[in-house]
Design an enzyme around this catalytic site. Sequence first.
Site, PDB file in Angstrom:
ATOM      1  CG  HIS A  73      58.669  24.351  23.365  1.00 20.62           C
ATOM      2  ND1 HIS A  73      57.543  24.146  24.137  1.00 20.62           N
ATOM      3  CD2 HIS A  73      58.923  25.689  23.424  1.00 20.62           C
ATOM      4  CE1 HIS A  73      57.135  25.304  24.623  1.00 20.62           C
ATOM      5  NE2 HIS A  73      57.964  26.250  24.215  1.00 20.62           N
ATOM      6  CD  GLU A  74      61.798  27.880  21.835  1.00 21.43           C
ATOM      7  OE1 GLU A  74      61.239  28.831  21.238  1.00 21.43           O
ATOM      8  OE2 GLU A  74      61.733  27.730  23.064  1.00 21.43           O
TER       9      GLU A  74
END
Length: 421
Positions: free
Chosen positions: A278-279
Amino acid sequence: MVRKWAGRAIILYILYAAAMYWYIFCGADTTIPEALRGTAADPATFLNARELKLSEEYSGLRNFIFFVSTPYEWLLYFFILLFGFSKAFEKSSMAVSRRKAIRTGIYLFWLSVISYLALFPISFIGYRMSKSYHISTQSFTSWMKDGVIEFWVNFGMMFIIVSVLYWLMKKSVKKWWLYAWMLSIPFSLFLMFVQPVLIDPLYNEFYPLKNKELETEILALASQAEIPAEHVYEVNMAEKTNALNAYVTGIGSNSRIVLWDTTLNKLKEDEILFIMAHEMAHYVEKHIYIGIAGYLGLTLIGLWLTSKIMNFIIGRWGHQLKVRSVDSISSLPLFLLITSVLLFASSPLSNYVSRYQETRADRYAIEMTGDKESAITTFQELTRSGLSQVNPPFLVKWLRYSHPTMLERISTVENADTKGD
Protein backbone atom coordinates in the site's frame (compact mmCIF):
# COMPACT_ATOMS: atom_id res chain seq x y z
CA MET A 1 -18.01 47.26 22.10
CA VAL A 2 -15.28 44.87 23.28
CA ARG A 3 -17.56 43.18 25.81
CA LYS A 4 -20.38 42.99 23.27
CA TRP A 5 -18.22 41.29 20.64
CA ALA A 6 -16.64 38.96 23.20
CA GLY A 7 -20.03 37.97 24.63
CA ARG A 8 -21.45 37.22 21.19
CA ALA A 9 -18.40 35.17 20.26
CA ILE A 10 -18.67 33.07 23.43
CA ILE A 11 -22.40 32.50 22.95
CA LEU A 12 -21.86 31.42 19.33
CA TYR A 13 -19.12 29.04 20.43
CA ILE A 14 -21.29 27.48 23.14
CA LEU A 15 -24.20 27.04 20.72
CA TYR A 16 -21.85 25.50 18.14
CA ALA A 17 -20.35 23.10 20.72
CA ALA A 18 -23.84 22.07 21.87
CA ALA A 19 -24.94 21.46 18.27
CA MET A 20 -21.85 19.33 17.56
CA TYR A 21 -22.36 17.36 20.77
CA TRP A 22 -25.94 16.57 19.75
CA TYR A 23 -24.86 15.66 16.20
CA ILE A 24 -22.02 13.33 17.24
CA PHE A 25 -23.68 11.59 20.18
CA CYS A 26 -27.38 11.73 19.29
CA GLY A 27 -28.19 12.86 15.76
CA ALA A 28 -25.69 11.14 13.46
CA ASP A 29 -26.39 7.73 11.95
CA THR A 30 -23.43 5.36 12.41
CA THR A 31 -25.29 2.09 11.96
CA ILE A 32 -23.98 -0.48 9.50
CA PRO A 33 -26.00 -0.64 6.25
CA GLU A 34 -28.24 -3.70 6.08
CA ALA A 35 -26.44 -5.01 2.98
CA LEU A 36 -23.11 -5.14 4.86
CA ARG A 37 -24.30 -6.68 8.11
CA GLY A 38 -22.65 -10.00 8.81
CA THR A 39 -19.88 -9.31 6.29
CA ALA A 40 -16.20 -8.80 7.13
CA ALA A 41 -16.87 -5.04 7.15
CA ASP A 42 -19.38 -5.37 10.00
CA PRO A 43 -17.50 -4.67 13.27
CA ALA A 44 -19.80 -7.09 15.07
CA THR A 45 -18.04 -9.92 13.18
CA PHE A 46 -14.53 -9.10 14.44
CA LEU A 47 -14.97 -7.01 17.61
CA ASN A 48 -16.44 -8.29 20.84
CA ALA A 49 -19.19 -6.40 22.68
CA ARG A 50 -16.76 -4.50 24.91
CA GLU A 51 -14.57 -3.45 21.95
CA LEU A 52 -17.64 -2.28 20.06
CA LYS A 53 -18.75 -0.15 23.00
CA LEU A 54 -15.29 1.31 23.56
CA SER A 55 -14.76 2.12 19.87
CA GLU A 56 -18.04 4.05 19.71
CA GLU A 57 -17.26 5.93 22.95
CA TYR A 58 -13.65 6.74 22.10
CA SER A 59 -14.37 7.77 18.51
CA GLY A 60 -17.25 9.98 19.60
CA LEU A 61 -15.14 11.75 22.22
CA ARG A 62 -12.22 12.22 19.82
CA ASN A 63 -14.51 13.65 17.16
CA PHE A 64 -16.14 16.04 19.62
CA ILE A 65 -12.75 17.29 20.84
CA PHE A 66 -11.68 17.89 17.24
CA PHE A 67 -14.78 19.89 16.39
CA VAL A 68 -14.64 22.08 19.49
CA SER A 69 -10.86 22.61 19.53
CA THR A 70 -10.63 24.12 16.04
CA PRO A 71 -13.04 27.05 16.62
CA TYR A 72 -11.64 27.37 20.16
CA GLU A 73 -8.33 28.28 18.52
CA TRP A 74 -10.13 30.86 16.37
CA LEU A 75 -11.75 32.28 19.48
CA LEU A 76 -8.32 32.52 21.12
CA TYR A 77 -6.83 34.55 18.24
CA PHE A 78 -9.92 36.78 18.18
CA PHE A 79 -9.63 37.54 21.91
CA ILE A 80 -5.88 38.20 21.63
CA LEU A 81 -6.74 40.91 19.11
CA LEU A 82 -9.90 42.20 20.76
CA PHE A 83 -8.47 42.63 24.25
CA GLY A 84 -5.27 44.26 23.00
CA PHE A 85 -2.84 41.47 23.87
CA SER A 86 -1.36 41.50 20.38
CA LYS A 87 -0.76 45.24 20.57
CA ALA A 88 0.81 44.80 24.01
CA PHE A 89 3.14 42.10 22.70
CA GLU A 90 4.23 44.44 19.91
CA LYS A 91 4.89 47.32 22.31
CA SER A 92 6.90 45.12 24.67
CA SER A 93 9.09 43.92 21.80
CA MET A 94 9.69 47.51 20.62
CA ALA A 95 10.70 48.53 24.13
CA VAL A 96 13.41 45.86 24.27
CA SER A 97 15.20 46.36 20.96
CA ARG A 98 15.21 48.32 17.72
CA ARG A 99 16.37 45.33 15.71
CA LYS A 100 13.54 43.88 13.65
CA ALA A 101 14.55 40.23 14.14
CA ILE A 102 14.72 40.55 17.93
CA ARG A 103 11.35 42.34 18.07
CA THR A 104 9.79 39.62 15.92
CA GLY A 105 11.26 36.91 18.14
CA ILE A 106 9.96 38.56 21.34
CA TYR A 107 6.49 39.12 19.92
CA LEU A 108 6.29 35.57 18.59
CA PHE A 109 7.50 34.13 21.89
CA TRP A 110 4.72 35.84 23.86
CA LEU A 111 2.09 34.84 21.31
CA SER A 112 3.36 31.24 21.30
CA VAL A 113 3.38 30.99 25.10
CA ILE A 114 -0.15 32.37 25.44
CA SER A 115 -1.41 30.05 22.69
CA TYR A 116 0.32 27.04 24.24
CA LEU A 117 -1.13 27.71 27.69
CA ALA A 118 -4.64 28.37 26.34
CA LEU A 119 -4.66 25.21 24.21
CA PHE A 120 -2.93 23.01 26.79
CA PRO A 121 -6.14 21.92 28.60
CA ILE A 122 -7.60 20.51 25.37
CA SER A 123 -4.35 18.74 24.54
CA PHE A 124 -4.17 17.31 28.05
CA ILE A 125 -7.77 16.08 27.90
CA GLY A 126 -6.95 14.30 24.64
CA TYR A 127 -3.87 12.73 26.21
CA ARG A 128 -5.69 11.54 29.32
CA MET A 129 -8.54 10.17 27.24
CA SER A 130 -6.20 8.13 25.04
CA LYS A 131 -4.52 6.81 28.19
CA SER A 132 -7.81 5.81 29.78
CA TYR A 133 -8.83 3.89 26.65
CA HIS A 134 -5.38 2.25 26.49
CA ILE A 135 -4.48 3.77 23.13
CA SER A 136 -1.61 5.79 24.55
CA THR A 137 1.10 4.09 26.59
CA GLN A 138 3.12 7.28 26.97
CA SER A 139 4.06 8.62 30.39
CA PHE A 140 3.13 12.19 31.26
CA THR A 141 6.82 13.13 31.36
CA SER A 142 7.41 11.77 27.88
CA TRP A 143 4.25 13.46 26.59
CA MET A 144 5.36 16.80 28.04
CA LYS A 145 8.81 16.34 26.54
CA ASP A 146 7.27 15.87 23.08
CA GLY A 147 5.14 18.96 23.69
CA VAL A 148 8.16 21.08 24.59
CA ILE A 149 10.07 19.84 21.54
CA GLU A 150 7.08 20.61 19.34
CA PHE A 151 6.80 24.10 20.86
CA TRP A 152 10.39 25.01 19.99
CA VAL A 153 10.32 23.36 16.55
CA ASN A 154 7.16 25.31 15.71
CA PHE A 155 8.63 28.48 17.20
CA GLY A 156 11.76 28.16 15.05
CA MET A 157 9.82 27.59 11.85
CA MET A 158 7.30 30.33 12.67
CA PHE A 159 10.14 32.78 13.36
CA ILE A 160 11.51 32.23 9.87
CA ILE A 161 8.08 32.35 8.22
CA VAL A 162 6.82 35.41 10.13
CA SER A 163 10.07 37.36 9.66
CA VAL A 164 9.98 36.84 5.89
CA LEU A 165 6.22 37.33 5.65
CA TYR A 166 6.14 40.73 7.37
CA TRP A 167 9.26 41.87 5.53
CA LEU A 168 7.36 41.13 2.29
CA MET A 169 4.31 43.01 3.60
CA LYS A 170 6.50 46.05 4.24
CA LYS A 171 8.04 45.85 0.76
CA SER A 172 4.83 45.23 -1.19
CA VAL A 173 1.43 45.89 0.34
CA LYS A 174 -0.44 44.60 -2.72
CA LYS A 175 1.69 41.65 -3.89
CA TRP A 176 3.13 40.24 -0.65
CA TRP A 177 0.86 37.19 -0.91
CA LEU A 178 2.30 36.27 -4.32
CA TYR A 179 5.93 36.68 -3.24
CA ALA A 180 5.21 34.73 -0.04
CA TRP A 181 3.75 31.89 -2.10
CA MET A 182 6.78 31.85 -4.43
CA LEU A 183 9.13 31.57 -1.45
CA SER A 184 6.94 28.89 0.14
CA ILE A 185 7.73 26.48 -2.71
CA PRO A 186 11.46 25.96 -1.98
CA PHE A 187 10.82 26.25 1.78
CA SER A 188 8.15 23.50 1.73
CA LEU A 189 10.33 21.22 -0.40
CA PHE A 190 13.28 21.82 1.92
CA LEU A 191 11.20 20.93 4.99
CA MET A 192 9.94 17.74 3.35
CA PHE A 193 13.52 16.81 2.46
CA VAL A 194 14.98 17.35 5.95
CA GLN A 195 12.00 16.16 8.03
CA PRO A 196 12.97 12.43 8.04
CA VAL A 197 16.55 13.12 9.09
CA LEU A 198 16.31 16.25 11.26
CA ILE A 199 12.81 16.70 12.68
CA ASP A 200 11.29 13.21 13.10
CA PRO A 201 14.30 11.85 15.08
CA LEU A 202 13.69 14.56 17.71
CA TYR A 203 10.58 12.64 18.80
CA ASN A 204 11.48 9.00 18.16
CA GLU A 205 14.39 6.71 17.34
CA PHE A 206 14.54 5.42 13.76
CA TYR A 207 16.66 2.50 12.64
CA PRO A 208 16.78 -0.06 9.81
CA LEU A 209 14.28 -2.87 10.16
CA LYS A 210 15.68 -5.48 12.57
CA ASN A 211 13.91 -8.44 10.96
CA LYS A 212 16.18 -8.93 7.94
CA GLU A 213 14.07 -11.73 6.48
CA LEU A 214 11.04 -9.45 6.47
CA GLU A 215 13.13 -6.62 5.04
CA THR A 216 14.20 -8.91 2.19
CA GLU A 217 10.53 -9.67 1.45
CA ILE A 218 9.65 -5.98 1.51
CA LEU A 219 12.57 -5.02 -0.72
CA ALA A 220 11.52 -7.75 -3.16
CA LEU A 221 8.12 -6.07 -3.38
CA ALA A 222 9.87 -2.73 -3.91
CA SER A 223 11.95 -4.22 -6.72
CA GLN A 224 8.78 -5.62 -8.30
CA ALA A 225 7.30 -2.13 -8.22
CA GLU A 226 10.57 -0.65 -9.58
CA ILE A 227 11.16 1.37 -6.42
CA PRO A 228 14.87 2.07 -5.70
CA ALA A 229 14.59 1.27 -1.97
CA GLU A 230 17.57 0.02 0.03
CA HIS A 231 16.18 0.06 3.56
CA VAL A 232 12.90 -0.09 5.45
CA TYR A 233 12.91 1.86 8.69
CA GLU A 234 11.46 0.90 12.04
CA VAL A 235 10.48 3.40 14.73
CA ASN A 236 10.01 2.67 18.43
CA MET A 237 6.40 3.68 19.07
CA ALA A 238 5.39 0.94 21.55
CA GLU A 239 6.47 3.14 24.45
CA LYS A 240 3.97 5.77 23.31
CA THR A 241 0.98 4.00 21.76
CA ASN A 242 -0.82 0.74 21.06
CA ALA A 243 -2.03 2.01 17.67
CA LEU A 244 -0.58 0.73 14.39
CA ASN A 245 0.84 2.72 11.49
CA ALA A 246 3.17 2.76 8.52
CA TYR A 247 3.90 5.63 6.17
CA VAL A 248 6.10 7.13 3.48
CA THR A 249 7.88 10.37 4.36
CA GLY A 250 10.36 12.73 2.76
CA ILE A 251 11.29 13.31 -0.87
CA GLY A 252 14.27 12.56 -3.06
CA SER A 253 17.19 10.74 -1.50
CA ASN A 254 15.71 11.29 1.98
CA SER A 255 12.42 9.48 1.26
CA ARG A 256 11.71 6.63 3.68
CA ILE A 257 9.25 3.82 4.19
CA VAL A 258 8.62 3.64 7.94
CA LEU A 259 6.98 0.92 10.06
CA TRP A 260 5.94 1.43 13.66
CA ASP A 261 7.22 -1.37 15.90
CA THR A 262 3.62 -1.82 17.14
CA THR A 263 2.72 -2.82 13.60
CA LEU A 264 5.56 -5.33 13.54
CA ASN A 265 4.54 -6.74 16.92
CA LYS A 266 0.81 -7.15 16.24
CA LEU A 267 0.49 -8.02 12.56
CA LYS A 268 1.46 -11.17 10.70
CA GLU A 269 4.04 -11.09 7.92
CA ASP A 270 1.46 -11.24 5.12
CA GLU A 271 -0.44 -8.36 6.69
CA ILE A 272 2.75 -6.30 6.97
CA LEU A 273 3.54 -7.01 3.32
CA PHE A 274 0.09 -5.76 2.35
CA ILE A 275 0.72 -2.53 4.27
CA MET A 276 4.09 -2.14 2.57
CA ALA A 277 2.55 -2.70 -0.85
CA HIS A 278 0.00 0.00 0.00
CA GLU A 279 2.77 2.46 0.94
CA MET A 280 4.71 1.61 -2.22
CA ALA A 281 1.63 2.49 -4.26
CA HIS A 282 1.95 6.08 -3.10
CA TYR A 283 5.46 6.15 -4.57
CA VAL A 284 4.51 4.37 -7.80
CA GLU A 285 1.51 6.61 -8.46
CA LYS A 286 3.40 9.81 -7.49
CA HIS A 287 0.91 10.66 -4.75
CA ILE A 288 3.53 12.55 -2.74
CA TYR A 289 4.28 14.89 -5.64
CA ILE A 290 0.60 15.25 -6.53
CA GLY A 291 0.02 16.16 -2.89
CA ILE A 292 2.78 18.78 -3.02
CA ALA A 293 1.27 20.31 -6.17
CA GLY A 294 -2.19 20.38 -4.58
CA TYR A 295 -0.83 21.90 -1.39
CA LEU A 296 0.97 24.64 -3.31
CA GLY A 297 -2.15 25.35 -5.36
CA LEU A 298 -4.31 25.69 -2.25
CA THR A 299 -1.60 27.80 -0.60
CA LEU A 300 -1.65 30.26 -3.52
CA ILE A 301 -5.43 30.63 -3.33
CA GLY A 302 -5.32 30.78 0.47
CA LEU A 303 -2.70 33.54 0.62
CA TRP A 304 -4.57 35.59 -1.97
CA LEU A 305 -7.84 35.25 -0.03
CA THR A 306 -6.05 36.00 3.24
CA SER A 307 -4.66 39.22 1.75
CA LYS A 308 -8.10 40.36 0.60
CA ILE A 309 -9.82 39.43 3.88
CA MET A 310 -7.12 41.05 6.05
CA ASN A 311 -7.34 44.30 4.09
CA PHE A 312 -11.12 44.33 4.45
CA ILE A 313 -11.21 43.51 8.18
CA ILE A 314 -8.45 45.93 9.16
CA GLY A 315 -9.94 48.66 6.97
CA ARG A 316 -13.33 48.29 8.66
CA TRP A 317 -12.58 47.07 12.21
CA GLY A 318 -8.86 47.73 12.66
CA HIS A 319 -9.49 50.23 15.47
CA GLN A 320 -11.61 47.76 17.47
CA LEU A 321 -9.02 45.01 16.96
CA LYS A 322 -6.11 47.33 17.85
CA VAL A 323 -4.37 46.71 14.51
CA ARG A 324 -3.25 49.78 12.59
CA SER A 325 -2.16 48.12 9.33
CA VAL A 326 -1.66 44.78 7.61
CA ASP A 327 2.15 45.02 7.79
CA SER A 328 2.09 45.61 11.57
CA ILE A 329 3.12 42.41 13.36
CA SER A 330 0.19 42.89 15.72
CA SER A 331 -1.96 41.65 12.79
CA LEU A 332 -0.39 38.17 13.05
CA PRO A 333 -3.27 36.66 15.13
CA LEU A 334 -5.66 37.86 12.42
CA PHE A 335 -3.48 36.22 9.76
CA LEU A 336 -3.43 32.97 11.75
CA LEU A 337 -7.19 33.15 12.35
CA ILE A 338 -8.02 33.63 8.67
CA THR A 339 -5.61 30.95 7.41
CA SER A 340 -6.92 28.48 10.00
CA VAL A 341 -10.52 29.11 8.92
CA LEU A 342 -9.59 28.73 5.24
CA LEU A 343 -7.66 25.53 5.96
CA PHE A 344 -10.66 24.10 7.79
CA ALA A 345 -12.98 25.15 4.94
CA SER A 346 -10.73 23.46 2.36
CA SER A 347 -10.40 20.21 4.34
CA PRO A 348 -13.35 18.47 2.60
CA LEU A 349 -11.60 18.91 -0.75
CA SER A 350 -8.13 17.89 0.44
CA ASN A 351 -9.57 14.94 2.38
CA TYR A 352 -11.55 13.81 -0.67
CA VAL A 353 -8.42 13.79 -2.83
CA SER A 354 -6.49 11.97 -0.12
CA ARG A 355 -9.23 9.34 0.26
CA TYR A 356 -9.17 8.77 -3.49
CA GLN A 357 -5.41 8.23 -3.39
CA GLU A 358 -5.71 5.87 -0.43
CA THR A 359 -8.36 3.86 -2.29
CA ARG A 360 -6.01 3.62 -5.27
CA ALA A 361 -3.21 2.47 -2.97
CA ASP A 362 -5.44 -0.21 -1.43
CA ARG A 363 -6.33 -1.55 -4.87
CA TYR A 364 -2.69 -1.51 -5.95
CA ALA A 365 -1.69 -3.45 -2.83
CA ILE A 366 -4.40 -6.06 -3.42
CA GLU A 367 -3.29 -6.51 -7.03
CA MET A 368 0.38 -6.75 -6.04
CA THR A 369 -0.06 -9.24 -3.20
CA GLY A 370 -3.15 -11.06 -4.46
CA ASP A 371 -4.05 -11.55 -0.80
CA LYS A 372 -7.52 -10.28 0.05
CA GLU A 373 -7.65 -12.16 3.34
CA SER A 374 -4.56 -10.41 4.72
CA ALA A 375 -5.91 -7.04 3.60
CA ILE A 376 -9.18 -7.64 5.44
CA THR A 377 -7.56 -8.86 8.65
CA THR A 378 -5.14 -5.92 8.52
CA PHE A 379 -7.98 -3.40 8.41
CA GLN A 380 -9.80 -5.26 11.16
CA GLU A 381 -6.74 -5.18 13.42
CA LEU A 382 -6.18 -1.48 12.65
CA THR A 383 -9.77 -0.88 13.77
CA ARG A 384 -9.32 -2.89 16.96
CA SER A 385 -5.96 -1.39 18.00
CA GLY A 386 -7.05 2.20 17.42
CA LEU A 387 -10.68 1.77 18.56
CA SER A 388 -11.65 3.32 15.23
CA GLN A 389 -15.23 3.93 14.21
CA VAL A 390 -16.00 1.75 11.18
CA ASN A 391 -18.81 3.96 9.88
CA PRO A 392 -18.32 7.53 11.20
CA PRO A 393 -20.89 10.35 10.84
CA PHE A 394 -20.97 12.19 7.50
CA LEU A 395 -19.45 15.46 8.78
CA VAL A 396 -16.72 13.57 10.60
CA LYS A 397 -15.78 11.70 7.44
CA TRP A 398 -15.66 14.82 5.26
CA LEU A 399 -13.85 17.07 7.69
CA ARG A 400 -11.53 14.59 9.43
CA TYR A 401 -10.91 11.48 7.36
CA SER A 402 -7.95 11.54 4.98
CA HIS A 403 -8.48 7.75 4.49
CA PRO A 404 -11.64 5.94 3.45
CA THR A 405 -13.68 4.60 6.36
CA MET A 406 -12.91 1.05 7.42
CA LEU A 407 -16.39 0.09 6.25
CA GLU A 408 -15.49 1.29 2.75
CA ARG A 409 -11.99 -0.21 2.76
CA ILE A 410 -13.03 -3.68 3.88
CA SER A 411 -16.06 -3.86 1.59
CA THR A 412 -13.88 -2.70 -1.33
CA VAL A 413 -11.40 -5.48 -0.63
CA GLU A 414 -14.17 -8.09 -0.43
CA ASN A 415 -15.42 -7.06 -3.87
CA ALA A 416 -11.98 -6.74 -5.47
CA ASP A 417 -10.59 -9.05 -8.11
CA THR A 418 -7.12 -10.45 -7.40
CA LYS A 419 -4.51 -12.46 -9.25
CA GLY A 420 -5.49 -15.50 -7.26
CA ASP A 421 -9.19 -15.34 -8.12
